[in-house]
Design a protein around this motif. Structure first.
Motif, mmCIF file in Angstrom:
data_model
loop_
_atom_site.group_PDB
_atom_site.id
_atom_site.type_symbol
_atom_site.label_atom_id
_atom_site.label_comp_id
_atom_site.label_asym_id
_atom_site.label_seq_id
_atom_site.Cartn_x
_atom_site.Cartn_y
_atom_site.Cartn_z
ATOM 1 N N HIS A 114 0.615 -0.997 0.024
ATOM 2 C CA HIS A 114 0.037 0.054 -0.114
ATOM 3 C C HIS A 114 0.839 1.289 -0.107
ATOM 4 C CE1 HIS A 114 0.620 0.130 4.394
ATOM 5 N NE2 HIS A 114 0.509 1.410 4.305
ATOM 6 N N GLU A 115 2.109 1.273 0.392
ATOM 7 C CA GLU A 115 2.939 2.321 0.278
ATOM 8 C C GLU A 115 3.345 2.847 -0.912
ATOM 9 O OE1 GLU A 115 5.772 3.050 3.749
ATOM 10 O OE2 GLU A 115 5.160 0.941 4.508
ATOM 11 N N ASN A 117 1.822 3.716 -4.015
ATOM 12 C CA ASN A 117 0.855 4.496 -4.672
ATOM 13 C C ASN A 117 0.817 6.005 -4.458
ATOM 14 O OD1 ASN A 117 -1.434 5.458 -2.785
ATOM 15 N ND2 ASN A 117 -1.429 3.277 -2.019
ATOM 16 N N GLN A 118 -0.049 6.664 -5.284
ATOM 17 C CA GLN A 118 0.243 7.934 -5.723
ATOM 18 C C GLN A 118 -0.022 8.830 -4.214
ATOM 19 O OE1 GLN A 118 -2.765 9.628 -8.178
ATOM 20 N NE2 GLN A 118 -1.679 11.401 -8.550
ATOM 21 N N SER A 119 -0.853 8.272 -3.544
ATOM 22 C CA SER A 119 -1.241 9.030 -2.018
ATOM 23 C C SER A 119 -0.280 8.788 -0.766
ATOM 24 C CB SER A 119 -2.658 8.859 -1.703
ATOM 25 O OG SER A 119 -2.817 7.423 -1.344
ATOM 26 N N GLU A 120 0.787 7.692 -1.020
ATOM 27 C CA GLU A 120 1.386 7.358 -0.077
ATOM 28 C C GLU A 120 2.823 7.868 -0.038
ATOM 29 O OE1 GLU A 120 0.730 5.502 2.884
ATOM 30 O OE2 GLU A 120 -1.643 5.481 2.361
ATOM 31 N N ARG A 121 3.661 7.369 0.767
ATOM 32 C CA ARG A 121 5.067 7.880 0.903
ATOM 33 C C ARG A 121 5.942 7.824 -0.312
ATOM 34 N NH1 ARG A 121 9.651 5.427 5.238
ATOM 35 N NH2 ARG A 121 11.211 7.127 4.554
ATOM 36 N N LYS A 123 4.713 7.308 -3.692
ATOM 37 C CA LYS A 123 4.096 7.796 -4.759
ATOM 38 C C LYS A 123 3.834 7.048 -5.965
ATOM 39 C CE LYS A 123 6.254 12.271 -3.583
ATOM 40 N NZ LYS A 123 7.119 13.349 -3.967
ATOM 41 N N TYR A 124 4.713 6.008 -6.259
ATOM 42 C CA TYR A 124 4.232 5.173 -7.443
ATOM 43 C C TYR A 124 3.995 3.948 -7.059
ATOM 44 C CZ TYR A 124 6.347 9.454 -9.326
ATOM 45 O OH TYR A 124 6.794 10.779 -9.638
ATOM 46 N N THR A 125 3.231 3.075 -8.152
ATOM 47 C CA THR A 125 3.360 1.577 -7.866
ATOM 48 C C THR A 125 4.599 0.955 -8.030
ATOM 49 O OG1 THR A 125 2.843 1.157 -10.090
ATOM 50 C CG2 THR A 125 0.756 1.655 -8.358
#
Length: 176
Positions: A114-115, A117-121, A123-125
């Protein structure tokens, strides 16, 4: 035909997940060829023709490595630079020896999924962060497949958690 798994771990003896995956692969020598780059080349001087020959002998190739500093271990980058040569992997009528081969990445990752992704630390998958590999293999006309990732290495190294990764990884390889 067997799947070639190129293991690129600079310190496999201290590994948790990658070492366990190698053990599982070695239990099925009829299905998998395990090729550990750092063990074969401790001096990091690749034998390009030997590497190319190995690739030519397999239709499915997986590069297995730990993900850190948002990239691969340095020997993998060196392998890409030296093995995927003009006239063999691309750029001439005799090139494209990798064309049509199924190629994928199998990555062990320290943090939770989960970290990434765009809204997390971060930012990218992980798929976005590994896009240069995808483009490289598409450039040589390989059939690049979606990656396999096992997340959370920094948070959980229990034997149960490690063992849970093995059938997932083997299923991924078998589905290529």
């Amino acid at each position: 035909m067997k799947t070639l798994v190129v293991v690129i771990h600079p310190n496999i003896k201290s590994s948790v997940i990658n070492k366990r995956w190698v053990k599982a692969l070695n239990e099925h020598p009829d299905k998998y060829t395990v090729h550990q780059l750092y063990a074969v080349y401790p001096d990091e001087k690749l034998e390009v023709q030997a590497e190319q020959w190995l690739i030519e002998q397999h239709d499915k190739i997986v590069f297995q490595f730990p993900y850190y500093w948002f990239n691969c271990p340095p020997l993998f980058k060196k392998w890409l630079d030296e093995v995927l040569t003009y006239g063999w992997a691309y750029g001439s009528k005799s090139g494209y020896k990798v064309s049509g081969k199924k190629i994928a990445l199998a990555i062990s990752v320290g943090v939770d999924e989960h970290e990434y992704n765009q809204s997390e630390r971060y930012k990218y998958t992980l798929a976005e962060l590994t896009r240069p590999f995808e483009l490289s293999f598409e450039y040589v006309k390989a059939d690049y497949r979606p990656l396999f990732a096992y997340y959370g290495l920094e948070l959980n190294t229990s034997e149960e958690w490690i063992e849970r990764s093995v059938p997932l990884y083997l299923a991924f390889l078998d589905a290529l």
